[in-house]
Write a protein that holds these residues in place. Structure first.
Motif, short mmCIF file in Angstrom:
data_model
loop_
_atom_site.label_atom_id
_atom_site.label_comp_id
_atom_site.label_asym_id
_atom_site.label_seq_id
_atom_site.Cartn_x
_atom_site.Cartn_y
_atom_site.Cartn_z
N LEU A 10 -9.00 28.99 -1.85
CA LEU A 10 -8.17 28.51 -2.53
C LEU A 10 -6.15 28.59 -2.97
CD1 LEU A 10 -11.32 28.39 -5.41
CD2 LEU A 10 -9.99 26.53 -4.15
N GLU A 11 -6.83 29.67 -2.65
CA GLU A 11 -5.14 30.42 -2.32
C GLU A 11 -4.44 30.01 -1.48
OE1 GLU A 11 -4.61 34.12 -1.50
OE2 GLU A 11 -5.99 34.40 -3.62
N ARG A 12 -4.92 28.76 -0.29
CA ARG A 12 -4.03 27.93 1.07
C ARG A 12 -4.29 26.31 0.41
NH1 ARG A 12 -7.66 29.55 4.92
NH2 ARG A 12 -8.59 27.55 4.87
N GLU A 13 -5.05 26.52 -0.16
CA GLU A 13 -5.13 24.60 -0.75
C GLU A 13 -5.06 24.91 -1.68
OE1 GLU A 13 -5.38 22.00 1.93
OE2 GLU A 13 -5.47 23.73 3.34
N PRO A 14 -4.62 24.82 -2.99
CA PRO A 14 -4.99 24.59 -4.42
C PRO A 14 -4.75 23.70 -4.63
CG PRO A 14 -2.69 25.11 -3.80
CD PRO A 14 -3.26 25.27 -2.43
N ASP A 15 -4.68 22.47 -4.26
CA ASP A 15 -5.47 21.07 -4.49
C ASP A 15 -7.10 20.77 -4.66
OD1 ASP A 15 -4.56 20.79 -1.76
OD2 ASP A 15 -3.37 19.26 -2.13
N VAL A 16 -7.62 21.59 -3.89
CA VAL A 16 -9.03 21.10 -3.06
C VAL A 16 -9.75 21.10 -5.38
CG1 VAL A 16 -11.20 22.66 -3.11
CG2 VAL A 16 -9.31 22.37 -1.36
N LYS A 17 -10.44 20.24 -4.50
CA LYS A 17 -10.94 19.39 -5.74
C LYS A 17 -12.41 19.88 -5.98
CE LYS A 17 -8.01 16.37 -7.96
NZ LYS A 17 -6.45 16.97 -7.19
N ALA A 18 -12.78 21.03 -5.56
CA ALA A 18 -14.91 20.80 -5.25
C ALA A 18 -14.98 21.77 -4.74
CB ALA A 18 -15.50 20.00 -5.24
N ILE A 19 -15.68 22.49 -4.66
CA ILE A 19 -16.17 23.22 -3.47
C ILE A 19 -17.79 23.14 -3.47
CG2 ILE A 19 -16.70 25.67 -2.95
CD1 ILE A 19 -13.48 26.10 -3.27
N TYR A 20 -17.81 23.14 -1.60
CA TYR A 20 -19.31 22.50 -1.50
C TYR A 20 -19.91 24.20 -0.84
CZ TYR A 20 -23.04 19.92 1.08
OH TYR A 20 -23.92 19.49 2.09
N ILE A 21 -20.74 24.57 -1.26
CA ILE A 21 -21.12 25.77 0.00
C ILE A 21 -22.90 25.29 0.25
CG2 ILE A 21 -22.20 27.72 -0.65
CD1 ILE A 21 -19.40 27.79 -0.43
N VAL A 22 -23.34 25.55 0.81
CA VAL A 22 -24.26 25.42 1.92
C VAL A 22 -26.01 27.20 1.68
CG1 VAL A 22 -26.77 24.85 4.04
CG2 VAL A 22 -24.32 24.17 3.77
#
Ligand SMILES: Cc1ncc(COP(=O)(O)O)c(C=O)c1O
Length: 503
Positions: free
Chosen positions: A165-177
């Motif tokens: 998120l620091e590298r790509e602050p415009d990410v719109k959602a986190i998806y985790i398995v």
């Protein structure tokens, strides 16, 4: 790790309202001038009917008056899904009849618009690629922690999410398995907190963890950890029929109106009501008997893990791994049997166990086989698995079953076997998937943009996806897996002599 478990709900969990309306319909003796055409079994192939029995065919009905409508629930299905939500600790739950596969697609189509960035692990199941293609989202891959010794990926750490998120602050959602196919769970509470600090939702593929909510010895469930949306393959680990799953949602970050619209896109107008009723009763079973059934399962599995670990050169990891990077918690009901030191690949071990001992495991990979212990696993079955593995490990094993592939063994033992690194992304998955394509020889395809998903199955994790550049490393890795006899899902050419690339 945190293992809080839910308090009981105010709803009457002893009810199975949807199963009940199907039984009432049969009891009423209604004369069926509606689908399905077999008319409660009368028109069904005789051998099939004799085998499956009349009852299951009698409740294979369609959504006529009184049986509600999964697309627009107003009656018993409202109560059934409310009971499920309360039972699984969600605000709302949706019954899925095309597995967690459709759940992944629903989650991504709900949370993302075309062009939005989604941060997701490289070891996501291939159904998440369907979600990316359909939603038009751009993947920001997160590298899960790699366990070289066991040759498997674990989960994504909170530190990786934060760095992404620091590298790509415009990410719109986190998806985790979480958990992985091997039963390793992520620190979802910490990851949810990070996602929410950034005011974005956490989506969790909890396909393998529908039982987590019901026992204190199991990892925390995604809903309890604070995820905004998650999917559960209830058919994998609980008692509902194949193809069934649930999608759970909570909080304000997910637009439920959008979710409902997307859900309808994926749903047949003729859902199989036997499947739907099986979700209703699987929920009831968990609500009433879940803790007791799971205690027994955990006991059988723990006993098996101990006995398997007593077999020379056989290893089944357990709690001792907790605290390693990417291993926050372990599901004790998944037993990963590492057979590498026996000189077998997991594929060979799987075949021998089946051919000689009539035992079928869930998954095989280069180093391991995975045995699922569920509420349906008996001590007798467990004993037979342990017997098979013990025989497999005998020094004086019969020569006819000893057939390790020389190339693989050498590679494994000299440590030259390496998972390929994530290749450069050249196009958004949707654009590459829908582009003009051509078939080119796989061996010489380095540098081209792949337009298909190539997934050794199991475990079902893509090695290359649409939009990614084919690298020499990927060609070498897939060739090795192919030589080991792994089935490839996704490529147009099953033999992988050719690969489909963007023209
Ligand atoms: C992590 C993960 N997610 C999703 C799926 C798809 O689940 P289903 O088979 O219920 O469609 C699988 C299937 O194995 C899986 O392993």
């Amino acid at each position: 790790m945190n293992r809080r478990k839910p308090s009981t709900t105010a709803l009457d969990q002893t009810r199975a309202p949807y199963f009940q309306v199907l039984l009432d319909y049969v009891d009423a003796g209604v004369i069926p001038f509606h689908t399905p055409g077999h008319k409660q079994g009368i028109g069904m192939d005789r051998a099939f009917r004799d085998f499956v029995g009349d009852n299951v065919l009698a409740i294979d009905l369609t959504q006529i008056r009184g049986l509600d409508d999964l697309l627009q629930p107003e009656e018993a299905l409202v109560e059934a899904q409310d009971l499920a939500a309360a039972c699984f600790g969600a605000e709302q739950s949706f019954f899925l009849i095309n597995g967690s596969t459709s759940g992944n697609q629903c989650m991504m189509m709900t949370a993302l618009n075309p062009g939005d960035k989604l941060a997701l692990p490289r070891n996501s199941h291939k159904s998440s690629m369907g979600g990316l293609i359909m939603s038009g989202a751009t993947p920001v891959w997160m590298q899960p922690e790699v366990d070289e010794a066991l040759h498997m990926d674990h989960t994504i750490t909170p530190a990786t999410v934060r760095a992404t998120l620091e590298r790509e602050p415009d990410v719109k959602a986190i998806y985790i398995v979480s958990p992985t196919y091997y039963g390793v769970a992520a620190d979802l509470e910490a990851i949810a907190a990070i996602a929410h600090e950034h005011n974005i939702p956490l989506l969790v593929d909890e396909a393998w963890g529908p039982h987590f909510h019901f026992h204190p010895a199991l990892p925390l469930s995604a809903m309890q950890a604070g995820a905004d949306m998650c999917i559960n393959s209830t058919h994998k680990m609980l008692g509902s029929l194949s193809q069934t799953a649930m999608l759970h949602v909570q909080g304000k970050r997910i637009r439920v109106d959008r979710l409902k619209a997307v859900y309808k896109l994926f749903l047949s107008t003729s859902p199989n009501l036997v499947l739907v009723a099986s979700l209703d009763v699987a929920r009831r079973q968990m609500a009433i008997e879940g803790p007791a059934l799971l205690s027994r399962t955990i006991e059988i599995a723990s006993d098996a893990r101990t006995r398997l670990n007593e077999i020379p050169r056989v290893y089944c990891f357990g709690e001792e791994l907790e605290g390693r990077p990417g291993v926050f918690d372990i599901d004790p009901t998944k037993i990963t049997i590492t057979v590498k030191d026996l000189g077998y690949t997991g594929y060979e071990a799987e075949e021998i166990l089946r051919r000689r001992y009539n035992v079928q495991v869930e998954l095989a990979d280069l180093f391991n086989v995975v045995a699922l212990y569920t509420i349906g696993t008996t001590t007798e079955a467990s004993d037979l698995l342990i017997h098979g593995v013990r025989e497999l490990a005998r020094e004086d094993r019969p020569v006819d079953i000893f057939s390790p592939s020389g190339v693989l063994e050498r590679r494994m033992n000299t440590g030259t076997y390496k998972l390929p690194s994530i290749p450069p992304i050249r196009l958004v998955p949707r654009d590459a998937f829908l582009a003009d394509t051509e078939l080119v020889p796989f061996k010489t395809s380095a540098g081209r943009i792949c337009s298909e998903v190539i997934t050794p199955y199991p475990p079902g994790i893509p090695v290359i996806s649409p939009g990614e550049e084919i690298t020499p490393e990927i060609i070498a890795y897939l060739s090795l897996e192919k030589r080991a006899g792994v089935r490839m899902q996704g490529p147009y050419d099953d033999d992988l002599k050719f690969i489909r690339v963007v023209r």
